[in-house]
Write a protein that holds these residues in place. Sequence first.
Motif, PDB file in Angstrom:
ATOM      1  N   LEU A  66     -43.311 -28.174 -34.373  1.00  0.00           N
ATOM      2  CA  LEU A  66     -42.405 -29.042 -35.121  1.00  0.00           C
ATOM      3  C   LEU A  66     -41.565 -29.895 -34.176  1.00  0.00           C
ATOM      4  CD1 LEU A  66     -41.172 -29.984 -37.789  1.00  0.00           C
ATOM      5  CD2 LEU A  66     -39.574 -28.053 -37.650  1.00  0.00           C
ATOM      6  N   GLY A  67     -41.038 -29.286 -33.110  1.00  0.00           N
ATOM      7  CA  GLY A  67     -40.268 -30.046 -32.140  1.00  0.00           C
ATOM      8  C   GLY A  67     -41.086 -31.129 -31.478  1.00  0.00           C
ATOM      9  N   ARG A  68     -42.316 -30.816 -31.121  1.00  0.00           N
ATOM     10  CA  ARG A  68     -43.172 -31.799 -30.456  1.00  0.00           C
ATOM     11  C   ARG A  68     -43.511 -32.965 -31.387  1.00  0.00           C
ATOM     12  NH1 ARG A  68     -48.164 -29.077 -28.599  1.00  0.00           N
ATOM     13  NH2 ARG A  68     -46.677 -28.100 -27.200  1.00  0.00           N
ATOM     14  N   VAL A  69     -43.870 -32.650 -32.636  1.00  0.00           N
ATOM     15  CA  VAL A  69     -44.220 -33.699 -33.593  1.00  0.00           C
ATOM     16  C   VAL A  69     -43.003 -34.576 -33.885  1.00  0.00           C
ATOM     17  CG1 VAL A  69     -44.906 -34.138 -35.985  1.00  0.00           C
ATOM     18  CG2 VAL A  69     -46.153 -32.452 -34.615  1.00  0.00           C
ATOM     19  N   CYS A  70     -41.834 -33.967 -34.048  1.00  0.00           N
ATOM     20  CA  CYS A  70     -40.616 -34.749 -34.278  1.00  0.00           C
ATOM     21  C   CYS A  70     -40.341 -35.667 -33.086  1.00  0.00           C
ATOM     22  CB  CYS A  70     -39.423 -33.826 -34.515  1.00  0.00           C
ATOM     23  SG  CYS A  70     -39.441 -32.981 -36.105  1.00  0.00           S
ATOM     24  N   GLY A  71     -40.546 -35.165 -31.877  1.00  0.00           N
ATOM     25  CA  GLY A  71     -40.353 -35.985 -30.687  1.00  0.00           C
ATOM     26  C   GLY A  71     -41.329 -37.135 -30.624  1.00  0.00           C
ATOM     27  N   ASN A  72     -42.599 -36.878 -30.973  1.00  0.00           N
ATOM     28  CA  ASN A  72     -43.599 -37.949 -30.998  1.00  0.00           C
ATOM     29  C   ASN A  72     -43.213 -39.039 -31.990  1.00  0.00           C
ATOM     30  OD1 ASN A  72     -45.107 -36.531 -29.148  1.00  0.00           O
ATOM     31  ND2 ASN A  72     -46.674 -35.872 -30.594  1.00  0.00           N
ATOM     32  N   LEU A  73     -42.812 -38.628 -33.191  1.00  0.00           N
ATOM     33  CA  LEU A  73     -42.441 -39.598 -34.225  1.00  0.00           C
ATOM     34  C   LEU A  73     -41.179 -40.359 -33.839  1.00  0.00           C
ATOM     35  CD1 LEU A  73     -43.194 -37.420 -37.376  1.00  0.00           C
ATOM     36  CD2 LEU A  73     -44.523 -39.360 -36.539  1.00  0.00           C
ATOM     37  N   ALA A  74     -40.269 -39.696 -33.132  1.00  0.00           N
ATOM     38  CA  ALA A  74     -39.053 -40.370 -32.686  1.00  0.00           C
ATOM     39  C   ALA A  74     -39.376 -41.498 -31.711  1.00  0.00           C
ATOM     40  CB  ALA A  74     -38.098 -39.367 -32.036  1.00  0.00           C
ATOM     41  N   LEU A  75     -40.332 -41.277 -30.836  1.00  0.00           N
ATOM     42  CA  LEU A  75     -40.695 -42.322 -29.881  1.00  0.00           C
ATOM     43  C   LEU A  75     -41.418 -43.487 -30.561  1.00  0.00           C
ATOM     44  CD1 LEU A  75     -41.812 -40.176 -26.817  1.00  0.00           C
ATOM     45  CD2 LEU A  75     -39.773 -41.607 -27.011  1.00  0.00           C
ATOM     46  N   ILE A  76     -42.026 -43.240 -31.696  1.00  0.00           N
ATOM     47  CA  ILE A  76     -42.699 -44.314 -32.433  1.00  0.00           C
ATOM     48  C   ILE A  76     -41.686 -45.169 -33.194  1.00  0.00           C
ATOM     49  CG2 ILE A  76     -44.296 -44.806 -34.336  1.00  0.00           C
ATOM     50  CD1 ILE A  76     -45.813 -42.241 -33.453  1.00  0.00           C
ATOM     51  N   THR A  77     -40.680 -44.535 -33.799  1.00  0.00           N
ATOM     52  CA  THR A  77     -39.767 -45.262 -34.695  1.00  0.00           C
ATOM     53  C   THR A  77     -38.388 -45.505 -34.099  1.00  0.00           C
ATOM     54  OG1 THR A  77     -39.116 -43.167 -35.741  1.00  0.00           O
ATOM     55  CG2 THR A  77     -40.937 -44.382 -36.748  1.00  0.00           C
ATOM     56  N   LEU A  78     -38.027 -44.812 -32.991  1.00  0.00           N
ATOM     57  CA  LEU A  78     -36.703 -44.939 -32.346  1.00  0.00           C
ATOM     58  C   LEU A  78     -35.558 -44.836 -33.361  1.00  0.00           C
ATOM     59  CD1 LEU A  78     -37.347 -47.732 -29.686  1.00  0.00           C
ATOM     60  CD2 LEU A  78     -37.557 -45.244 -29.453  1.00  0.00           C
ATOM     61  N   PRO A  79     -35.443 -43.679 -34.017  1.00  0.00           N
ATOM     62  CA  PRO A  79     -34.405 -43.495 -35.034  1.00  0.00           C
ATOM     63  C   PRO A  79     -33.058 -43.092 -34.413  1.00  0.00           C
ATOM     64  CG  PRO A  79     -35.756 -41.539 -34.931  1.00  0.00           C
ATOM     65  CD  PRO A  79     -36.330 -42.499 -33.927  1.00  0.00           C
ATOM     66  N   LYS A 130     -35.826 -20.734 -31.180  1.00  0.00           N
ATOM     67  CA  LYS A 130     -37.267 -20.609 -30.951  1.00  0.00           C
ATOM     68  C   LYS A 130     -37.883 -21.810 -30.233  1.00  0.00           C
ATOM     69  CE  LYS A 130     -37.742 -16.558 -32.795  1.00  0.00           C
ATOM     70  NZ  LYS A 130     -38.097 -15.392 -31.942  1.00  0.00           N
ATOM     71  N   GLY A 131     -37.056 -22.693 -29.673  1.00  0.00           N
ATOM     72  CA  GLY A 131     -37.596 -23.706 -28.776  1.00  0.00           C
ATOM     73  C   GLY A 131     -37.759 -25.095 -29.343  1.00  0.00           C
ATOM     74  N   PHE A 132     -37.141 -25.381 -30.498  1.00  0.00           N
ATOM     75  CA  PHE A 132     -37.279 -26.714 -31.073  1.00  0.00           C
ATOM     76  C   PHE A 132     -36.760 -27.790 -30.122  1.00  0.00           C
ATOM     77  CE2 PHE A 132     -35.535 -30.375 -33.274  1.00  0.00           C
ATOM     78  CZ  PHE A 132     -36.563 -30.752 -34.120  1.00  0.00           C
ATOM     79  N   ALA A 133     -35.546 -27.594 -29.595  1.00  0.00           N
ATOM     80  CA  ALA A 133     -34.925 -28.623 -28.746  1.00  0.00           C
ATOM     81  C   ALA A 133     -35.747 -28.878 -27.490  1.00  0.00           C
ATOM     82  CB  ALA A 133     -33.496 -28.200 -28.381  1.00  0.00           C
ATOM     83  N   GLU A 134     -36.263 -27.823 -26.880  1.00  0.00           N
ATOM     84  CA  GLU A 134     -37.047 -27.971 -25.656  1.00  0.00           C
ATOM     85  C   GLU A 134     -38.353 -28.729 -25.927  1.00  0.00           C
ATOM     86  OE1 GLU A 134     -34.196 -24.670 -25.245  1.00  0.00           O
ATOM     87  OE2 GLU A 134     -35.674 -25.216 -26.774  1.00  0.00           O
ATOM     88  N   ALA A 135     -39.026 -28.390 -27.034  1.00  0.00           N
ATOM     89  CA  ALA A 135     -40.277 -29.077 -27.369  1.00  0.00           C
ATOM     90  C   ALA A 135     -40.012 -30.530 -27.757  1.00  0.00           C
ATOM     91  CB  ALA A 135     -40.979 -28.342 -28.513  1.00  0.00           C
ATOM     92  N   PHE A 136     -38.916 -30.774 -28.440  1.00  0.00           N
ATOM     93  CA  PHE A 136     -38.548 -32.134 -28.847  1.00  0.00           C
ATOM     94  C   PHE A 136     -38.351 -33.027 -27.623  1.00  0.00           C
ATOM     95  CE2 PHE A 136     -35.238 -35.284 -29.939  1.00  0.00           C
ATOM     96  CZ  PHE A 136     -35.857 -35.927 -31.007  1.00  0.00           C
ATOM     97  N   ALA A 137     -37.713 -32.494 -26.602  1.00  0.00           N
ATOM     98  CA  ALA A 137     -37.376 -33.288 -25.415  1.00  0.00           C
ATOM     99  C   ALA A 137     -38.458 -33.267 -24.341  1.00  0.00           C
ATOM    100  CB  ALA A 137     -36.059 -32.780 -24.824  1.00  0.00           C
ATOM    101  N   ASP A 138     -39.542 -32.546 -24.551  1.00  0.00           N
ATOM    102  CA  ASP A 138     -40.580 -32.388 -23.533  1.00  0.00           C
ATOM    103  C   ASP A 138     -41.452 -33.638 -23.451  1.00  0.00           C
ATOM    104  OD1 ASP A 138     -42.287 -31.368 -21.638  1.00  0.00           O
ATOM    105  OD2 ASP A 138     -43.423 -30.132 -23.058  1.00  0.00           O
ATOM    106  N   LYS A 139     -40.885 -34.717 -22.914  1.00  0.00           N
ATOM    107  CA  LYS A 139     -41.569 -36.007 -22.842  1.00  0.00           C
ATOM    108  C   LYS A 139     -41.582 -36.559 -21.422  1.00  0.00           C
ATOM    109  CE  LYS A 139     -42.211 -35.911 -27.260  1.00  0.00           C
ATOM    110  NZ  LYS A 139     -43.536 -35.463 -27.755  1.00  0.00           N
ATOM    111  N   GLY A 140     -41.675 -35.669 -20.434  1.00  0.00           N
ATOM    112  CA  GLY A 140     -41.771 -36.116 -19.054  1.00  0.00           C
ATOM    113  C   GLY A 140     -40.570 -36.943 -18.643  1.00  0.00           C
TER     114      GLY A 140
END
Length: 327
Positions: A245-258, A279-289
């Motif tokens: 969920l964190g990773r998908v939210c991060g991907n979508l954020a980079l597409i739409t810049l909300p 459970k790691g949502f924030a870390e997965a969300f921000a895991d964008k190199g």
Amino acid sequence: MAASSDILAVVADIGGTNTRVALARGETVQTDTIRRYRNAEVSGLTEVLTHYLGEQDMTPDAACVAMAGPVRDGVGSLTNLDWTIDREVIRDATRARVVAVLNDLTAQGHALDHLGPGTVETLLPGQQASPNAARLVIGVGTGMNAAPVFRLGSQTLVPPSEAGHITLPVQTDEEVRLMEFIARKHGTPGVEDVLSGRGFERVYAWLCEEDGGADPLDAGAIMQAVEGGDNARADKAVSVFTRMLGRVCGNLALITLPFGGIYLCGGVARHFGPHLLAKGFAEAFADKGRFAKFMGQFPVHLVTDDYAALTGSACHLAEALARDGEN
């Protein structure tokens, strides 16, 4: 017709499992009129609306239905239910003069400026943005979807989307095995095949297979096992789900810049809310190199209002009628 703030409307939110119906006056849903119908117990929307309006003994001025599926030109089919919805069916059932059909995430987007106090919890604070900054709603329930929300003057624009059916973004060997399990059992793996109620059950079933064939559980039993604290497999299923969920939210954020915020909604999102940060949502969300720091700009919120799509449907009608009144 009366001013948009005086219009009496019937609004409905059709999910994969339940349909909620209510009356609204202008932008305000009359909470004492909300009724819930189990979809498996009715033949379709006509039966729901006919029964509901018969109980209310009234004919609405307008009607708006939000549904969990793609909508085009006022016609939509639910993704996880064999119902087709169109404006003419709604008009015949309600005798309303103004009728609209929305995707349910579109309705959620229209509700963002009208959510009541205590119905939004902040998970990640992000940074302050302008009032007209883009926002993003992400719904996780029986299915999954996401839609951007734009504010253009007095108009709210929520383009439709079917983001739940994009390809599952796997990164690790373990996740490749999960994807292969889903492909073998259920066909081409999309995001919704993990990020939904049945998706969560599939994650647990995959872990059962990985562990040598333990018995799968339904989503409610898995969450009960998590709360009990003595089922490591259930705990890992929550972690796998949360990271995805964190990773998908991060991907979508980079597409739409909300920059105006990401809003998680839906029954499954609400159930996972207390576990997301642990459970790691924030870390997965921000895991964008090299864009990891950039991700800190996006606030992430959890919408706890189960009836937000009803509010959004009422707001859409009120805004559309006000705009028509100006022309």
